[in-house]
Scaffold this active site. Structure first.
Site, PDB file in Angstrom:
ATOM      1  N   GLU A  39     -56.274  35.693 -69.060  1.00 20.98           N
ATOM      2  CA  GLU A  39     -57.422  35.110 -69.760  1.00 20.98           C
ATOM      3  C   GLU A  39     -58.588  36.105 -69.917  1.00 20.98           C
ATOM      4  OE1 GLU A  39     -56.743  30.395 -68.720  1.00 20.98           O
ATOM      5  OE2 GLU A  39     -58.128  31.542 -67.476  1.00 20.98           O
ATOM      6  N   GLU A  77     -50.028  28.088 -70.154  1.00 23.64           N
ATOM      7  CA  GLU A  77     -50.567  27.112 -69.210  1.00 23.64           C
ATOM      8  C   GLU A  77     -50.833  25.805 -69.965  1.00 23.64           C
ATOM      9  OE1 GLU A  77     -53.982  28.579 -67.106  1.00 23.64           O
ATOM     10  OE2 GLU A  77     -53.054  30.520 -66.673  1.00 23.64           O
TER      11      GLU A  77
END
Length: 715
Positions: A184, A353
């Site tokens: 991320e 995710e």
């Protein structure tokens, strides 16, 4: 001697081609990987797992349960740097090797994460210069994640070193199928670094971009406020000063920070390409964050991987006091999926995710209703996902993410979504790679321009004007057409689409303007709004009447532009856009037609009666200028009407709350019907369809249960 199987032949061919430095496309590498990876290569249906946080005595049970769930893969180790390198240069991979062996025994492939998102304490203590400096000039502190500078050479060297040692250890380990670089990159407490290392990196980047100081000074207009530079070393980063920074400098600094993160990733990528040629490589990100230009970030990676947390996003909006979006959270999540697919030109992407339960850092997101986790999974697949990893397997009992519920609860009991996820994985496997790797069908494009987003942040013109908000609102308005939307770069080819929307196209290049003109002349419809073409690529105001380079295409001149605060305005629509008067929000461009037809006029103040919306005919196409920041209902009606005029038609008409997309492969087509409401709804169908999830057929209509899904194929 027995003849090799097809799998053995492909695997052997891959080894030979790799030795010759010939890089196969991803689909071929995935097929070849079947011989080495029990995950089944390209079928990526798994879960994010943390053996580093789980007692080793439970690994065998976890692997058995994951296999029983039908999972093909896990992602592991992305936050385990301290265990893999407990002191500088001392590497310990024994625990990780044992975990991979156990997972492999249960036919679960492993995606390894390089751990550069969270360095160990020894590194932070020894090299304090690695810490990021935020926009207030404050140096971040260790203890969390994403607190490091993307330019710092020591941090880049050490990040590459741990990734290299992982590649040496696991490049040929059975069960390892791919890599996730970092974690991320778009998400952190500070969106940019402003340290001394970044200043030097920025100066070097500018040398390459502009070649000479004369070019730079001219491009930025540095004569203003006596900022003319006589040496590249004088150029600052845009920290707080006695006044606002030069907008050209500030925009280029955003571009540089995007470049710094991309090049940081590509250092690890180049090494992995060399040392692990049979593995795929990606990285994961949160989609609707404009910190990094993700078209650049994913350009050399095998596929895009995004993270998806609908409930968490819903909670954040409530915490920030924002009103629910009129089009709902579902539309915003679809926007994120379409961005994930579009950053690599429409290629299938992965959700690394996927929310599987309640989620949160300090507070909980709502508990997903029964059916919603399955629905969210299919929403990703409907928009082009080829793989899903749920976050996470077992819920953490310590650390900052104790509230992020996984598939197992804190006491290792099964979560409410456990059986729902098992069912979903079984269904997706049955759909198979033909569906999962098919192409998403889109008749419509929405221009998504990172430069525009950054430039508007620097000089919004109105304190509440925001590029991402405009894009989200426009996407919500047009997504109800159910005809597929690609999010394209500003200079992309427009010819595949019937209609192209470009909200808040604040910066306009000559190349982009030329493509828009050609598209309209050839019969396309181009729809844009206020603040069109105000600036050049270097963030200078254009020296011609607005809308600058598109004045002839739009058939109007902007006579004036008026930000709205307390003095409100409204618009009255012509018969072609029939409906109640619309309200104006933040902005009004006052349009003076030079050939365009007036579709709406202002009703209040000194500009009452003047044009607010126009449509110009150029060649065989149309160009529409929406000068007013319309209320949500009016914007939706206008954009959907224009879509209809452009000939955009959905394959099925569906009621509100139902989402519809199409994926195709050759002459085959699959229609995904998603019910985002809690009540059953019916959809009329013009012919007989087969439901691929149940095996049944439907004629005349198909019912979709609350939070239900249908995958239809024409009989």
């Amino acid at each position: 001697m027995t003849s090799p199987t097809r799998r053995e032949f492909l695997g052997g061919a891959f080894v030979l081609m790799s030795a010759a430095s010939i890089r196969l496309p991803l689909w071929a590498r995935a097929v070849a990987n079947v011989a080495a990876a029990p995950s089944g290569g390209q079928i990526l249906l798994g879960v994010d797992y943390y053996p580093d946080q789980t007692p080793e005595a439970l690994w065998e049970e976890d692997s058995r349960m994951m296999s029983d769930m039908g999972f093909t893969n896990v992602r592991i180790a992305e936050f385990a740097w301290a265990l893999m390198e407990p002191s500088e240069g001392k590497f310990e991979f024994g625990w990780l090797h044992r975990a991979i062996q156990i997972l492999h025994k249960h036919n679960i492939g492993v995606i390894l994460g390089t751990p550069s998102a969270a360095p160990p304490p020894w590194l932070s203590a020894k090299y304090p210069d690695i810490f990021e400096v935020n926009a207030q000039g404050q140096r971040l502190r260790p203890g969390g994640r994403r607190f490091t500078c993307p330019t710092n050479p020591v941090y880049r060297k050490l990040s590459l070193a741990i990734a290299t040692q992982m590649a040496k250890k696991f490049g040929e380990t059975e069960g390892v199928i791919g890599w996730q670089i970092d974690n991320e990159l778009t998400l952190g407490s500070s969106l940019r670094c402003y340290c001394n290392f970044c200043q030097v990196g920025f100066q070097n980047w500018l040398r390459t971009r502009y070649s000479t100081l004369d070019n730079l000074n001219q491009s930025w207009g540095t004569v203003f406020w006596s900022q003319t530079y006589s040496d590249f070393s004088q150029i600052p980063v845009p920290l707080l000063s006695g006044g606002d920074p030069n907008p050209g400098l500030a925009l280029d600094y955003d571009r540089y920070q995007s470049y710094a993160n991309t090049s940081f990733t590509e250092e690890q990528l180049a090494m992995l390409r060399q040392m692990c040629p049979t593995h795929f490589v990606t990285t994961n990100n949160v989609g609707l964050v404009d910190t990094i230009d993700m078209r650049d970030l994913y350009a050399k990676l095998d596929f895009a991987a995004f993270d998806n947390y609908p409930g968490f996003f819903d909670m954040l909006m409530a915490q920030e006091g924002k009103s629910p979006l009129p089009e709902g959270i579902a539309s915003t999540i679809s926007l994120g999926h379409d961005l994930a697919r579009s950053v690599k030109g429409g290629e299938p992407f992965m959700i690394m995710e996927e929310q599987s339960g309640k989620a949160g850092q300090k507070t909980f997101a709502p508990q997903p209703e029964t059916g919603q986790v399955r629905l969210w999974t299919y929403q990703g697949v409907a928009h082009g996902a080829m793989g899903i990893n749920y976050f996470r397997w077992d819920t953490a009992t310590f650390g900052a993410e104790e509230y992020w519920h996984g598939i197992l609860n804190h006491d290792r009991s099964k979560s409410p979504a456990y059986e729902e996820i098992r069912q979903t994985v079984k269904e997706l496997k049955a759909l198979g790679q033909e569906v999962l790797y098919s192409q998403y069908a889109a008749q419509t494009a929405l221009v998504f321009d990172y430069d525009c987003s950054w430039a508007v942040k620097i000089q919004p013109g109105h304190y509440a004007l925001d590029y991402m908000t405009q894009v989200t609102s426009w996407y919500g308005a047009i997504s109800a057409s159910h005809t597929g939307i690609d999010l394209i770069a500003p200079e992309a080819d427009l010819s595949p689409y019937k209609i192209v929307f470009a909200p808040l196209a604040y910066l306009m290049s000559e190349k982009q303007a030329a493509k828009i003109k050609s598209f309209v002349q050839a019969g396309g419809m181009f729809v844009t709004n206020f603040r069109l073409g105000v600036k050049t690529e270097s963030s200078q105001i254009v020296r011609t009447p607005l809308p600058g380079l598109l004045r002839d295409v739009m058939g109007v001149t902007v006579a004036d532009y008026v930000p709205i605060y307390s003095a409100k305005n409204a618009v009255k629509f012509a018969p072609g856009l029939a409906g109640p008067d619309g309200e104006c929000g933040l902005w009004t461009d006052i349009l003076q037609p030079t050939g365009a037809e007036v579709l709406a006029s202002y009703t209040k103040g000194s500009h009452a009666g003047e044009a607010a919306i126009t449509m110009n005919t150029v060649g065989s196409g149309k160009a529409v200028y929406i000068g007013a920041d319309l209320d949500a209902a009016s914007l939706a009606r206008v954009l959907r009407t224009l879509s209809g005029l452009a000939g955009v038609k959905p394959p099925l008409e569906v009621p509100p709350g139902i989402e519809l997309t199409v994926r195709r492969a050759g002459d085959k087509q699959w229609i995904f019907v998603l019910n985002h409401t809690s009540v059953s709804q019916s959809v009329s169908i013009p012919k007989t369809f087969t439901d691929l999830l149940t095996g049944g057929t439907h004629d005349g209509k198909v019912d979709v249960s609350g939070y239900g899904v249908r995958v239809l194929q024409g009989a």
